[in-house]
Motif scaffolding. Sequence first.
Motif, short mmCIF file in Angstrom:
data_model
loop_
_atom_site.label_atom_id
_atom_site.label_comp_id
_atom_site.label_asym_id
_atom_site.label_seq_id
_atom_site.Cartn_x
_atom_site.Cartn_y
_atom_site.Cartn_z
N HIS A 136 0.85 -1.19 0.00
CA HIS A 136 0.00 0.00 0.00
C HIS A 136 0.89 1.24 0.00
CE1 HIS A 136 -3.53 -2.46 1.07
NE2 HIS A 136 -2.75 -3.04 1.97
N ALA A 137 2.06 1.18 -0.61
CA ALA A 137 3.10 2.18 -0.44
C ALA A 137 2.67 3.56 -0.91
CB ALA A 137 4.36 1.76 -1.17
N GLU A 138 3.07 4.58 -0.13
CA GLU A 138 2.91 5.96 -0.57
C GLU A 138 3.90 6.28 -1.69
OE1 GLU A 138 1.66 7.95 3.72
OE2 GLU A 138 3.76 7.83 3.14
N LEU A 139 5.09 5.68 -1.56
CA LEU A 139 6.15 5.89 -2.56
C LEU A 139 7.13 4.74 -2.47
CD1 LEU A 139 8.09 9.11 -3.43
CD2 LEU A 139 9.38 7.13 -2.64
N VAL A 140 7.58 4.28 -3.63
CA VAL A 140 8.69 3.33 -3.69
C VAL A 140 9.74 3.89 -4.64
CG1 VAL A 140 7.47 1.22 -3.05
CG2 VAL A 140 7.46 1.97 -5.44
N SER A 141 11.01 3.67 -4.30
CA SER A 141 12.09 4.21 -5.10
C SER A 141 13.25 3.23 -5.10
CB SER A 141 12.55 5.56 -4.54
OG SER A 141 13.76 5.98 -5.16
N VAL A 142 13.88 3.07 -6.26
CA VAL A 142 15.12 2.31 -6.39
C VAL A 142 16.13 3.19 -7.12
CG1 VAL A 142 16.25 0.26 -7.28
CG2 VAL A 142 13.89 0.11 -6.46
N ALA A 143 17.23 3.50 -6.44
CA ALA A 143 18.30 4.34 -7.01
C ALA A 143 17.76 5.64 -7.59
CB ALA A 143 19.07 3.55 -8.06
N GLY A 144 16.76 6.20 -6.93
CA GLY A 144 16.25 7.51 -7.31
C GLY A 144 15.04 7.49 -8.23
N GLN A 145 14.83 6.40 -8.97
CA GLN A 145 13.63 6.29 -9.79
C GLN A 145 12.47 5.95 -8.85
OE1 GLN A 145 13.54 6.94 -13.05
NE2 GLN A 145 15.75 7.27 -13.17
N TYR A 146 11.35 6.62 -9.01
CA TYR A 146 10.28 6.40 -8.04
C TYR A 146 8.91 6.36 -8.68
CZ TYR A 146 8.67 11.30 -8.24
OH TYR A 146 8.16 12.50 -8.64
N LYS A 147 7.99 5.80 -7.94
CA LYS A 147 6.57 5.85 -8.25
C LYS A 147 5.82 6.16 -6.96
CE LYS A 147 5.71 3.00 -12.36
NZ LYS A 147 4.88 3.98 -13.05
N VAL A 148 4.76 6.95 -7.10
CA VAL A 148 3.89 7.23 -5.97
C VAL A 148 2.63 6.39 -6.12
CG1 VAL A 148 4.79 9.55 -5.59
CG2 VAL A 148 2.86 9.21 -7.15
N LEU A 149 1.86 6.29 -5.04
CA LEU A 149 0.69 5.41 -5.00
C LEU A 149 -0.27 5.69 -6.15
CD1 LEU A 149 -0.91 3.22 -3.51
CD2 LEU A 149 -1.93 5.03 -2.12
N GLU A 150 -0.43 6.97 -6.48
CA GLU A 150 -1.37 7.34 -7.53
C GLU A 150 -0.97 6.81 -8.90
OE1 GLU A 150 -1.87 10.00 -4.09
OE2 GLU A 150 -0.14 9.23 -5.21
N ASP A 151 0.30 6.48 -9.08
CA ASP A 151 0.80 5.99 -10.37
C ASP A 151 0.87 4.47 -10.44
OD1 ASP A 151 1.19 8.63 -11.13
OD2 ASP A 151 3.23 8.67 -10.37
N ILE A 152 0.51 3.80 -9.37
CA ILE A 152 0.67 2.35 -9.30
C ILE A 152 -0.67 1.67 -9.59
CG2 ILE A 152 1.21 0.42 -7.76
CD1 ILE A 152 3.15 2.41 -6.34
N PRO A 153 -0.70 0.67 -10.47
CA PRO A 153 -1.95 -0.01 -10.80
C PRO A 153 -2.67 -0.54 -9.57
CG PRO A 153 -0.21 -0.67 -12.30
CD PRO A 153 0.44 0.15 -11.24
N ALA A 154 -3.98 -0.34 -9.55
CA ALA A 154 -4.78 -0.70 -8.38
C ALA A 154 -4.70 -2.19 -8.07
CB ALA A 154 -6.24 -0.28 -8.59
N GLU A 155 -4.47 -3.02 -9.10
CA GLU A 155 -4.46 -4.46 -8.87
C GLU A 155 -3.27 -4.93 -8.03
OE1 GLU A 155 -2.92 -3.85 -13.16
OE2 GLU A 155 -4.50 -3.04 -11.85
#
Length: 257
Positions: free
Chosen positions: A217-236
Amino acid sequence: MSTATDYAQAGELKFGQVGIANLRVRTLDVAQLVTEMRERIQRAPNLFSRAAIVLDFGGLSHPPTHASAQALVDGLRSAGVLPVAVAYGTKEIDALSQQLGLPLLAKFRAQYERSEPSAPAAGLQPATTQAAASPAVATPAPATAGSSAPGLIQTTPVRSGQQVYAEQRDLTVLTTVGAGAEVLADGSIHIYGALRGRALAGAQGNMEARIFCREFHAELVSVAGQYKVLEDIPAELRGKPVQVWLEHGQIKLVAMD
């Protein structure tokens, strides 16, 4: 009879790991920079609204003028973030920081920026790819390059406002990472409970780092600076066991069940 003097300090000053965003200016287009920041805040207000920002002009061929830098500071504040310092310590940038009335963080380097001088500047970079479709892509996490220390194990929940950082090693969280909490590691991150806050692996630029969690249910995930926020992550993917990694410089997410 004399009264004993109380030498106890009214305020205790400590230095430690601070979650702070680095805005590396690549093109000094104030209007565009402000527009981009407004868009980030609109997409993820809980993460970026009133966020502390360090201005990094190291990506420019010449330092900005006082007028243009001040316009950027004012514009970013109007957009909803708070510039709190200027990064890097050249003589010109030092003078600029004094003109702006902001401290100069001479040794500041974003947690997500690679330490090699020739490496491209990172900062948090929004990923543009979608989640990986096939779980067959998922593989066991490789050993973290350059990580000689044993992994850090967090046995208690990481609660809102808390930050746990595993320097030069992996991080294992045996319970949950709450909303508003942050876990960082120079290596990979393993979370055996729910991830509701932020997880940032490869914090010093290790692109081989990965994130694993049992309930996503992450608010944000990042690997080496590349990131995605929850709103950009597929609901599935929400609520599922998920793995996060980089592939060709782009962030990938896949359900592990």
